[in-house]
Design a protein around this motif. Structure first.
Motif, PDB file in Angstrom:
ATOM      1  N   LEU A  98      17.916  23.601 100.620  1.00 30.27           N
ATOM      2  CA  LEU A  98      17.647  23.198  99.232  1.00 30.27           C
ATOM      3  C   LEU A  98      17.068  24.399  98.487  1.00 30.27           C
ATOM      4  O   LEU A  98      16.253  25.138  99.037  1.00 30.27           O
ATOM      5  CB  LEU A  98      16.642  22.043  99.185  1.00 30.27           C
ATOM      6  CG  LEU A  98      16.978  20.770  99.968  1.00 30.27           C
ATOM      7  CD1 LEU A  98      15.796  19.808  99.956  1.00 30.27           C
ATOM      8  CD2 LEU A  98      18.221  20.094  99.373  1.00 30.27           C
ATOM      9  N   ILE A  99      17.516  24.566  97.262  1.00 31.99           N
ATOM     10  CA  ILE A  99      16.967  25.649  96.412  1.00 31.99           C
ATOM     11  C   ILE A  99      16.476  25.015  95.109  1.00 31.99           C
ATOM     12  O   ILE A  99      17.128  24.125  94.557  1.00 31.99           O
ATOM     13  CB  ILE A  99      18.040  26.712  96.114  1.00 31.99           C
ATOM     14  CG1 ILE A  99      18.396  27.466  97.403  1.00 31.99           C
ATOM     15  CG2 ILE A  99      17.570  27.690  95.044  1.00 31.99           C
ATOM     16  CD1 ILE A  99      19.483  28.519  97.227  1.00 31.99           C
ATOM     17  N   ARG A 100      15.305  25.453  94.658  1.00 26.27           N
ATOM     18  CA  ARG A 100      14.744  24.880  93.442  1.00 26.27           C
ATOM     19  C   ARG A 100      15.438  25.508  92.223  1.00 26.27           C
ATOM     20  O   ARG A 100      15.467  26.723  92.067  1.00 26.27           O
ATOM     21  CB  ARG A 100      13.234  25.131  93.373  1.00 26.27           C
ATOM     22  CG  ARG A 100      12.545  24.393  92.226  1.00 26.27           C
ATOM     23  CD  ARG A 100      11.035  24.502  92.304  1.00 26.27           C
ATOM     24  NE  ARG A 100      10.477  23.894  93.503  1.00 26.27           N
ATOM     25  CZ  ARG A 100      10.271  22.581  93.656  1.00 26.27           C
ATOM     26  NH1 ARG A 100      10.551  21.743  92.678  1.00 26.27           N
ATOM     27  NH2 ARG A 100       9.787  22.112  94.774  1.00 26.27           N
ATOM     28  N   GLU A 101      16.041  24.639  91.428  1.00 29.11           N
ATOM     29  CA  GLU A 101      16.669  25.095  90.183  1.00 29.11           C
ATOM     30  C   GLU A 101      16.136  24.233  89.074  1.00 29.11           C
ATOM     31  O   GLU A 101      16.176  23.007  89.180  1.00 29.11           O
ATOM     32  CB  GLU A 101      18.192  24.922  90.258  1.00 29.11           C
ATOM     33  CG  GLU A 101      18.888  25.993  91.054  1.00 29.11           C
ATOM     34  CD  GLU A 101      20.367  25.644  91.238  1.00 29.11           C
ATOM     35  OE1 GLU A 101      20.955  25.025  90.318  1.00 29.11           O
ATOM     36  OE2 GLU A 101      20.906  25.945  92.308  1.00 29.11           O
ATOM     37  N   ASP A 102      15.615  24.831  88.043  1.00 24.11           N
ATOM     38  CA  ASP A 102      15.039  24.103  86.903  1.00 24.11           C
ATOM     39  C   ASP A 102      14.015  23.069  87.386  1.00 24.11           C
ATOM     40  O   ASP A 102      13.998  21.932  86.928  1.00 24.11           O
ATOM     41  CB  ASP A 102      16.130  23.360  86.097  1.00 24.11           C
ATOM     42  CG  ASP A 102      17.237  24.317  85.715  1.00 24.11           C
ATOM     43  OD1 ASP A 102      16.928  25.506  85.476  1.00 24.11           O
ATOM     44  OD2 ASP A 102      18.412  23.879  85.694  1.00 24.11           O
ATOM     45  N   GLY A 103      13.230  23.469  88.353  1.00 23.46           N
ATOM     46  CA  GLY A 103      12.166  22.585  88.818  1.00 23.46           C
ATOM     47  C   GLY A 103      12.602  21.536  89.818  1.00 23.46           C
ATOM     48  O   GLY A 103      11.768  20.786  90.324  1.00 23.46           O
ATOM     49  N   THR A 104      13.903  21.451  90.142  1.00 24.19           N
ATOM     50  CA  THR A 104      14.384  20.422  91.074  1.00 24.19           C
ATOM     51  C   THR A 104      15.036  21.090  92.284  1.00 24.19           C
ATOM     52  O   THR A 104      15.763  22.069  92.139  1.00 24.19           O
ATOM     53  CB  THR A 104      15.428  19.530  90.382  1.00 24.19           C
ATOM     54  OG1 THR A 104      14.855  19.062  89.164  1.00 24.19           O
ATOM     55  CG2 THR A 104      15.794  18.347  91.264  1.00 24.19           C
ATOM     56  N   LEU A 105      14.748  20.527  93.467  1.00 19.53           N
ATOM     57  CA  LEU A 105      15.382  21.047  94.673  1.00 19.53           C
ATOM     58  C   LEU A 105      16.796  20.502  94.767  1.00 19.53           C
ATOM     59  O   LEU A 105      17.010  19.290  94.728  1.00 19.53           O
ATOM     60  CB  LEU A 105      14.574  20.640  95.906  1.00 19.53           C
ATOM     61  CG  LEU A 105      13.246  21.394  96.110  1.00 19.53           C
ATOM     62  CD1 LEU A 105      12.385  20.711  97.149  1.00 19.53           C
ATOM     63  CD2 LEU A 105      13.500  22.855  96.497  1.00 19.53           C
TER      64      LEU A 105
END
Lengths: 436, 690
Positions: free
Chosen positions: B283-290
């Motif tokens: 999982l990678i955090r993008e715009d605050g979401t994983l």
């Protein structure tokens, strides 16, 4: 040979339950002699020489039992087996009710012989009145310096406690009795170790029947030779016989060992009631094999009954009259053993129930020809294969009743009903056995 | 013939056994199978089922092999016609009231009653009466359901609770053919060890509430493994269906460790393996979401961000915190990755004892380490000492081993601690003190002045410590009941105690650790700081709170949510990467999350509380893309100038075996040679045995 009064002194002296009367008649004299003049081993030797055998049923030599204790120990216990749970037996009850000090003195003598400082009398739960009576007698004896510390001023002392069981046949088995006495549920214990080595609370313990211990004061007072002069060579002394069933005078009778059963029935009990004939009888309580009614010349002792195919046991005679249904009587016996199996081992737990179910089915008219060999084979799978002797007991009358009264079973099976119904003659047995 | 040995002839074969041997065991030794139900080698003989009857020459009737002690010259027949009839008879009795519901019974297929009926039974039943019935199933407690109709009343479960666990929870109720197993007043059967009765039960009467009617034994494949729930390292089999689904854990007897028992925490603690919330992708955090991502994207981002932090603030500003439930291979590679690839020495594990030991006090740790003994030494101890420790809580099966030593081998127990624990009732001496007095009490036991002045309690403990014979001390070096500022002193006074006892007696110690592979985490230097070997620095988690770091790797460790204030501290970091089984509180704050496989999904080793290294095997596939931690770390390291190059876990094992002090020269280089029961490395009884 005939009636002889040794243990049943109350028949001559009805007030002997009182401490003063008991002492006036020489009571506690044996204890005084033992404590003052005899070493514990000498008491044991006297009992050994007398040939006294256990009156609970097995007939094991009492003095030998006492000498099985280890050479050295700090604590030992004497336990008096007053559970009297064998159907047909009611002799210990009278011994305790009518002459409690005789038993207490016997307990103290046995305790002295094994150097025990605490004796327990284990009475069956139903004997509440007897427990209270014994407690009162023990208290009187204590006041007189006969129970407790420093008896007759000597270093040795002994407490006597009465303990009530909670109503289980198995607790009459000596090792299960010890479990129960310790506060556990009663189950027979693995042997070895035997109670003489590891008994109550893990200490060397002797367990003796009430009647056995009641004999001890007389042996110590009168000597081994005196005791051996009564009864037969291998079964010396007297025996309290309980006789129940439709006889004219049921009750307890003290007879010299070796007296024929016919004497007990005819001279003591006044013969069969209502002029009926005797179809069969059990000589030693429900665990002893029944014999046909014509076996009346058998001597009441430890040798003659085995020779006749049964056992004297506790000499608890249960009589079946001519109109009694043997299958129905057997059902009552089997119900008792099924109900009282402790459940510890497989053959007794499962086998006693199965036997009861089969006999019940035959009695109810559902018997099949193949049932008799199955009944006998199931008993064969139990005998000698159970944890304790009570498993064997559940089989003895199945075998005996089929041996002697096979035709009655066959008649039930053939007619698909009980030919004796209704069963008036069985009612007294039913009440005595307490299994209704 | 030696005096303590006797000869016995069984079915014509002669054998010599030690005096006092049970006949059944003597027969088993020479391969003669005598059927049994009630007898069990770990329980006292009881002789109730009557299945093991044999013929002994000179005895008037058949006798039970499980209660008969072999005597010299004994001649035994186990297959005579009398014996065979008795066996058929007992089996017929056992089956007349048995429901014969083998086709739907959980035990069918692995049932001693079924097997022995086939081998020794009558084949048919002559029973036409009404069977005995009971209400069923009966829920005995949270874990066990009882089918009283299947029960053959062998007393094994009753004896387990009275002789082994000693909680006396299971009893026989009622009498004769109406007897059944139950609890006193029908109270729930709640115990740390209830699951053992399922395995002891020779029929399908005691069943797992969790697994009842969900599988057939013949569907299962067994995989030898090690229980992951505490550092005791009890051996287990993981039973798997269709190579996919973990059905149950069962004990796999290792006399040196578990004596054949498991605790309920271990036995029933397998739900996490196949749990639907397991992570299946990175999982990678993008715009605050994983959001799900590929491994290469995740690795690329981790490498980029860590290398940037290292360039700006130095590699030591990158903290690595591992979980001590990771395998030896994972922990070793984590250590190497951080030091050799990233270049950081900021490493620790969590949870760990919350105090530090200065290098000036390292002798204390060395004392304790050199006294480390093996679990089975408890069996031969004359004295067992608990120091502020509760084995029942930390390593439950240890409680059973201690009970066994106290009951069977006349060892004595001294309980020195703040409050009662389940074992306190077995102690010959109990010494209680206020939590801040531990130092004075432990030292005072050996100081003349204090010895004179001490209380009666004190004198009782002292007297036993002054006795003879080997001593085993068990302690909990996290000292949960001692105030934090006194814990260091507690450890030092413990070492003082060991030093003093050692002058007169053989002393072994067993630390009761918190997490399954904590010993390896310490041995491999996954503990801050690492420059002076065995000295414990201030917990790294505490230093995170003071803002000493810029980035952090949490490898299986989840301190967020437990440690106050850590959420804010982690949120303030430049970069956080987490490897986890599930989305933990810590993972929820991460920039990158990697999906790890758990112990049941990979091959590896763990080091138990007494330094026995044991192997677990792959039982089920990992969910989705989840991978072993060592593998992800090796792959990740390829983006640094000093990459790691392990191709298999066995290659890591070989490296551990070659380089870790204490393991080197003792730990074999292949899993096969470590073997099914494991090997002891430094301490762990090796020195004592040599």
């Amino acid at each position: 040979m005939a009636q002889k009064t040794v243990l049943f002194k109350h028949l001559e002296q009805p007030e002997i339950h009182r401490l003063d009367v008991y002492r006036d008649a020489g009571g506690y004299g044996a204890l005084r002699t033992a404590v003052n003049d005899l070493a514990p081993a000498e008491v044991t030797q006297m009992v050994k020489d007398s040939g006294l055998r256990g009156r609970g049923g097995a007939g094991f030599p009492t003095g030998m039992k006492w000498s099985f204790l280890p050479k050295e120990y700090d604590t030992s216990y004497l336990v008096c087996n007053a559970d009297e749970s064998e159907p047909g037996a009611f002799k210990d009850r009278e011994l305790m009710e009518r002459n409690p000090h005789q038993l207490i003195e016997g307990c103290l003598l046995a305790a002295y012989a094994i150097r025990a400082r605490h004796a327990f009398i284990y009475v069956r739960g139903e004997y509440l009145a007897i427990k209270e009576l014994l407690d009162a007698a023990i208290e009187q004896a204590r006041q007189a310096g006969l129970v407790g510390e420093r008896i007759f001023g000597k270093d040795w002392g002994c407490e006597v406690s009465v303990y009530r069981g909670a109503g289980a046949y198995i607790c009459g088995e000596e090792s299960a009795m010890l479990d129960s006495l310790e506060g556990f549920r009663g189950f027979p214990r693995l042997r070895p170790p035997f109670p003489a080595v590891r008994g109550l609370y893990g200490k060397p313990t002797v367990v003796n029947n009430v009647e056995t211990l009641a004999n001890v004061p007389h042996i110590v007072a009168n000597g081994a030779e005196w005791f051996k002069s009564t009864g037969t060579e291998k079964s010396p002394g007297t025996k309290i016989c309980s006789i129940s069933g439709p006889v004219n005078r049921p009750g307890n009778y003290e007879l010299e060992m070796g007296t024929p059963f016919r004497y007990l029935l005819e001279d003591c009990a006044g013969g069969m009631a209502g002029g009926k004939s005797l179809k069969a009888y059990i000589p030693g309580g429900a665990s002893a094999p029944m014999l046909p009614g014509d076996c009346q010349d058998v001597g009441i002792d430890f040798e003659s009954y085995p020779a006749a195919g049964s056992t004297m046991g506790s000499a608890s005679f249960i009589l079946f009259p001519e109109d009694c249904c043997i299958v129905f009587a057997q059902l009552r016996i089997s119900e008792f053993f099924s109900h009282e199996s402790c459940g510890k081992c497989t053959p007794c737990r499962e086998g006693s129930r199965w036997l009861r179910q089969m006999v019940e089915r035959i009695e109810e008219g559902g018997g099949r020809e193949e049932d008799l060999p199955i009944l006998l084979d199931v008993t064969d799978n139990m005998v000698g294969k159970c944890f304790c002797a009570l498993g064997d007991f559940a089989t003895s009358n199945i075998v005996a009743s089929i041996r002697h009264f096979r035709h009655e079973y066959e008649q039930h099976i053939r007619e698909r009903r009980c030919p004796f119904r209704p069963h008036p003659a069985a009612e007294p047995l039913l009440q005595i056995a307490g299994v209704a | 013939m030696a005096e303590d040995r006797v000869h016995v002839t069984i079915d014509g074969a002669q054998t010599e056994v030690p005096k006092g041997t049970i006949l059944w065991e003597a027969a088993k030794d020479i391969g003669v199978d005598i059927p049994i139900f009630c007898y069990h080698s770990k329980l006292g003989p009881v002789g109730v089922c009557r299945m093991c009857m044999v013929q002994v020459e000179g005895m008037p009737k058949l006798t039970t092999a499980c209660t008969t002690t072999v005597t010299d010259g004994m001649v035994v027949h186990t297959r005579s016609p009398e014996v065979e009839k008795a066996q058929r008879g007992v089996l017929e009795f056992l089956l007349i009231n048995h429901p014969l519901d083998c086709p739907i019974c959980d035990r069918g297929g692995e049932c001693p009653l079924q097997d022995q009926t086939f081998q020794y039974g009558p084949g048919i039943s002559r029973f036409v009466e009404r069977k005995r019935h009971f209400v069923k199933p009966v829920r005995l407690g949270p874990t066990i359901d009882l089918d009283r109709e299947r029960c053959i009343l062998c007393w094994r479960c009753v004896r387990f609770t009275s002789e082994v666990a000693e909680d006396n929870k299971l009893i026989l109720v009622d009498r004769g053919s109406e007897s059944f197993i139950g609890t006193f007043e029908a109270e729930p059967y709640v115990s740390n060890f209830s699951g053992n009765v399922i395995e002891l039960c020779p029929v399908g009467a005691l069943t797992s509430h969790k697994q009842r009617f969900t599988f057939r034994p013949w569907e299962l494949q067994q995989h030898p493994s090690i229980c992951p729930h505490c550092p005791m390292g009890c051996n287990i089999n993981i039973d798997v269906r269709d190579a996919q689904e973990v059905i149950r854990f069962r004990s796999r007897t290792n006399e040196a460790v578990d004596d054949g028992w498991l605790c309920d925490r271990g036995r029933f603690g397998y739900d996490f393996i196949g749990s639907p919330d397991r992570l299946k992708t990175p999982l990678i955090r993008e715009d605050g979401t994983l959001r799900p991502a590929s491994f290469s994207a995740a690795y690329r981002l981790i490498a980029e961000r860590l290398q940037r932090v290292a360039a700006e603030a130095g590699p030591h500003s990158i903290a690595g915190i591992a979980s001590p439930r990771l395998s030896n291979e994972d922990l070793f590679v984590f250590r190497r990755f951080l030091r050799d690839s990233v270049g950081s020495e900021s490493i620790d594990y969590w949870p760990r004892p919350e105090y530090s030991i200065d290098s000036g006090d390292s002798a204390a740790l060395q004392t304790l380490d050199s006294a480390l003994t093996s679990i089975d030494r408890i069996d031969s101890a004359a004295l067992i000492v608990l120091i502020a420790a509760d084995p029942s809580e930390k390593e439950p099966v240890m409680e059973l081993r201690i009970r066994s030593a106290l009951n069977k081998r006349s060892a004595q127990l001294v309980d020195i601690g703040i409050h009662d624990v389940p074992l306190s009732g077995k102690a010959s001496a109990v010494l209680r003190f206020a939590p801040d007095q531990i130092d004075g009490v432990l030292r005072g036991l050996f100081l003349a002045a204090a010895r004179e002045a001490g209380s009666e309690e004190f004198a009782g403990a002292r007297e036993l410590l002054d006795g003879d014979g080997p001593v085993v001390l068990l302690y909990d070096d996290s000292f949960p009941d001692i105030p934090q500022e006194r814990r260091r002193d507690a450890l030092l006074s413990l070492a003082y105690m060991v030093d003093n006892l050692r002058e007169r007696r053989q002393v072994g110690v067993i630390p009761l650790l918190t997490t399954s592979n904590e010993m390896a985490a310490r041995d491999f230097g996954v503990m801050a700081p690492n420059d002076s070997g065995s000295v414990w620095g201030e917990p790294l988690v505490d230093r995170l709170l003071s803002g000493d770091y810029r980035a952090a790797l949490f490898w299986g460790a989840n301190p967020v949510g437990t440690v106050a204030g850590l959420t804010e501290a982690v949120e303030a970091l430049d970069f956080v990467a987490v490897s986890e089984l599930r989305l933990s509180e810590t993972a929820g704050l991460a920039d990158v999350v990697l999906p790890a496989s758990c112990f049941a999904e990979k091959v590896g080793t763990v080091t138990n509380t007494c330094r026995r290294v044991q192997v677990f095997s792959e039982a089920v596939p990992a969910p989705g893309m989840a991978r072993p931690d060592w593998q992800m770390l090796v792959e990740l390291s390829q983006r640094w100038d000093n990459p790691l190059s392990y191709a298999s876990p066995e290659a890591i094992l070989a490296d551990i075996s070659g380089s870790v002090p204490g393991y080197a020269g003792r730990l074999p280089t292949s899993y096969r040679r470590v073997g099914p029961l494991g090997v002891a490395v430094k301490g762990g009884g090796v020195e004592a045995a040599e």
